[in-house]
Scaffold this motif. Structure first.
Motif, short mmCIF file in Angstrom:
data_model
loop_
_atom_site.label_atom_id
_atom_site.label_comp_id
_atom_site.label_asym_id
_atom_site.label_seq_id
_atom_site.Cartn_x
_atom_site.Cartn_y
_atom_site.Cartn_z
N PHE A 3 0.15 5.09 -0.58
CA PHE A 3 -0.56 5.46 0.65
C PHE A 3 0.40 6.11 1.64
O PHE A 3 1.57 5.71 1.72
N ALA A 52 -1.26 3.26 5.37
CA ALA A 52 -0.84 1.96 4.84
C ALA A 52 -0.77 0.92 5.95
O ALA A 52 -1.14 -0.26 5.75
N PHE A 83 0.83 -1.21 0.00
CA PHE A 83 0.00 0.00 0.00
C PHE A 83 0.87 1.26 0.00
O PHE A 83 0.54 2.25 -0.68
N ALA A 142 -4.27 -0.14 6.72
CA ALA A 142 -4.75 -0.96 5.61
C ALA A 142 -4.12 -2.34 5.64
O ALA A 142 -4.78 -3.35 5.34
#
Length: 339
Positions: free
Chosen positions: A83, A88, A77, A91
């Protein structure tokens, strides 16, 4: 009443001392020990999240792979999709939780030993996927040059998270918040249901508890926080590869947890801290890393023989002794009335 006040005051003093130690310790050790301190704090989150999984009675061999899922997810990510690193990391943790949710459907058709073996197989499949596919997982070499946590520059203060002491404080805040959440989950109705399923799953189902759903929930929550630990790990080392999350690493997590104990939330913390100190003091003096499995095996055998309830049983006995000593010093009010 006086006894409760005394114990409350002692508890507050203990918390303050612990806070001072946690804040001061990076400045009392060497650079290499600061790096070890970062990894130790991350491992604390790994073992405590793993304990949540064991509350339902199911021991998984895929927990370190869930940590890897968070590490790979956060790395991809941040590096491939741009990101911001904090986003990130979240995520990546969510990715680990979603993978755990998907794996729950085949895995929780099994129980006990069969679940243990099934979780090992599922974890190896994921790890071999990372090793097999160069795009996007980097193959055997993994993902390198992962973006680090951004620097903070407010003019009057500059924080560089490439400094292990600064990254330690970041990890400490994330881990403490995570431990608080895990503690609240355990003490909630959900946590009590986890324990009920562990000890009396058939009886729990007979009163309307969906054992599959709660086992799945424990697996997902534990994997989310393992994934968060993996994200912290990836952005600190700036690289991840499949060998970092193999079964050998999982065995160490099992030993930390068993040696520390699982009946109290702090048990695994005692285990990972104590064995990390053993690593640093004994193995560094020997200078032979191959001795580590032998030493850990010996410690595990001794713990099972002489401390079957883990290091936490020593803390419990010490606490009981202090309580009994405090009660012995409190005058018996009923005896005074009889006089």
């Amino acid at each position: 009443m006086p006894e409760k006040t005394t114990m409350g005051g002692a508890g507050l003093i203990g918390i303050l001392i612990l806070a001072v130690v946690l804040i001061a310790v990076p400045h009392l050790v060497s650079f290499s020990q600061q790096e070890l301190l970062v990894l130790l704090t991350i491992n604390v989150l790994v073992v405590v999240s793993y304990r949540l999984q064991t509350l339902t009675g199911e021991w998984s061999l895929a927990h370190v792979v869930m940590m890897g899922a968070g590490a790979y997810g956060s790395a991809l990510f941040a590096k491939s999709f741009g990101f911001p690193v904090p986003l990130a990391m979240i995520a990546g943790a969510i990715t680990a939780g979603l993978i755990a949710a998907a794996l729950s459907f085949p895995l929780f058709r099994m129980k006990g030993f069969y679940f243990l073996i099934g979780s090992f197989a599922a974890g190896e499949i994921l790890r071999l996927i990372w090793k097999r596919f160069t795009d996007p997982f980097g193959g055997p070499k993994g993902i390198q040059r992962i973006p680090g946590f951004p620097e903070i520059d407010l003019g009057f203060i500059h924080i560089d998270f490439y400094d292990p002491a600064n990254y330690y404080y970041l990890v400490l805040v994330v881990v403490l918040v995570s431990l608080w959440v895990l503690y609240r989950v355990e003490k909630s109705r959900i946590g009590l249901t986890f324990n009920a399923i562990h000890w009396q799953d058939k009886l729990s189902e007979s009163v309307g508890v969906d054992a599959f759903r709660y086992r799945m929930l424990a697996f997902v929550i534990a994997s989310f926080f393992a994934g968060l630990a993996g994200a912290l790990y990836a952005h600190y080392l700036s690289t991840v590869n499949p060998n970092q999350f193999d079964v050998n690493t999982m065995v160490y997590v099992l030993i930390w947890t068993i040696v520390g104990g699982t009946s109290r939330w702090y048990g695994p913390i005692l285990g990972v801290v104590a064995l990390t100190i053993v690593d640093e003091v004994i193995l560094r003096s020997i200078g032979v890393d191959q001795v580590r499995p032998l030493l850990y095996g010996l410690i595990l055998i001794l713990a099972i023989l002489f401390l079957p309830n883990g290091l936490e049983s020593v803390v419990i006995k010490a606490k009981d002794a202090l309580l009994n000593r405090g009660r012995a010093g409190v005058p018996d009010g009923s005896a005074a009335l009889r006089k």
